[in-house]
Design an enzyme around this catalytic site. Sequence first.
Site, mmCIF file in Angstrom:
data_model
loop_
_atom_site.group_PDB
_atom_site.id
_atom_site.type_symbol
_atom_site.label_atom_id
_atom_site.label_comp_id
_atom_site.label_asym_id
_atom_site.label_seq_id
_atom_site.Cartn_x
_atom_site.Cartn_y
_atom_site.Cartn_z
ATOM 1 N N CYS A 117 0.850 -1.202 0.000
ATOM 2 C CA CYS A 117 0.000 0.000 0.000
ATOM 3 C C CYS A 117 0.882 1.246 0.000
ATOM 4 O O CYS A 117 1.987 1.229 0.563
ATOM 5 C CB CYS A 117 -0.896 0.005 1.236
ATOM 6 S SG CYS A 117 -2.187 -1.241 1.146
ATOM 7 N N CYS A 199 -3.600 0.116 -3.215
ATOM 8 C CA CYS A 199 -4.250 0.465 -1.951
ATOM 9 C C CYS A 199 -3.554 1.643 -1.259
ATOM 10 O O CYS A 199 -2.396 1.951 -1.576
ATOM 11 C CB CYS A 199 -4.300 -0.752 -1.011
ATOM 12 S SG CYS A 199 -2.738 -1.594 -0.821
#
EC number: 3.2.2.-
Length: 298
Positions: A117, A199
């Site tokens: 992420c 993400c």
Amino acid sequence: MPDYEFSPASGDRPRSGISKQVLIVLGACLPVILALAIWVGVLSWRQRSMGTTDRFSAIVLGRCLTYTQNVHPELRNQDCKKILNAFTSAFVSKDPCSITKEDYQPLINLVTQTVPCNKTLFWSRSKELAHQYSGIQNEMFTLEDTLLGYIADDLVWCGDPRTSEVKEEFCPYRNENCSSTATSVFWTVVSQKFAESACGTVYVMLNGSGTTAFSKASTFGSVEVFNLHPDRVHTLHAWVMHDIGGVSRDSCLGSSIKELKSIVNQRNISFLCQDDYRPARFVQCVRRPEDPACSTLM
Ligand code: DN4
């Protein structure tokens, strides 16, 4: 007789002054017309003559081994021969203008790679700088820093229904007669997958020295933005970079970025924009340290 008709008696020469003028003008334009025709011919020959990259299979296999054994050894269990087979099976013996996303699905299913992420970097019209930047900030991933993007970067490929050979002399170019090619479908599919799996905060490097920094027609604008999952991606952060010593045609304040912000916000994702993101500016300045834009950077 109308003045543009030719008389056999006068040796097929035009009879009127206007016709002579037309001939003179045509004579004067002929070299220009010929030069243009040759130029167009050479251009279209060069486009058509772009065939599958020589030694395509060896390059893909070699890149896959380099990536999985050296660059990201955590992927060392990936089977590069299987990956190569799935890749070539997607397009060999097929019409290059009729390849579908499903053709690449077996290849996509073979490769599992997670980008951490906050480390996804998209780009549009700024490939070189984005790659230089991710090469230095090597925890950032562009698509070409993932296995699927890495093995295919800058290669050309296509098949031919008449043969089972990978090598093909002429690969069609994307145009009105061939709206998608073996190569373009691949990039659409892997770009979609890359965006779907992103993400946290995601980044995009855009080019403010081109006509528009953001284009809805680009792969970033038509595929990646629309495949970000709002439940996983909370912010898209754009960096609008300008060429050192180049013009600034667009910026975070321009209408194309407003359009991007509106698309992103409608998808419930926050949007931030920064002109000439400093760490990427440093990378640009390595090449042109003497430029006034670089001497004021410190
Ligand atoms: P771009 O700078 O406009 O295009 C990047 C390259 O991809 C150019 O060579 C384009 O060729 C080519 N390209 C773009 N769209 C397509 C398509 N639908 N079919 C075939 N070639 C295409 O930037 P972009 O926003 O269109 O694409 C860059 C973004 O998409 C990045 O975030 C990447 O993750 C991903 N992507 C990467 C590549 C690559 O590494 C290719 C496509 C997409 P042309 O339109 O100038 O002829 O090569």
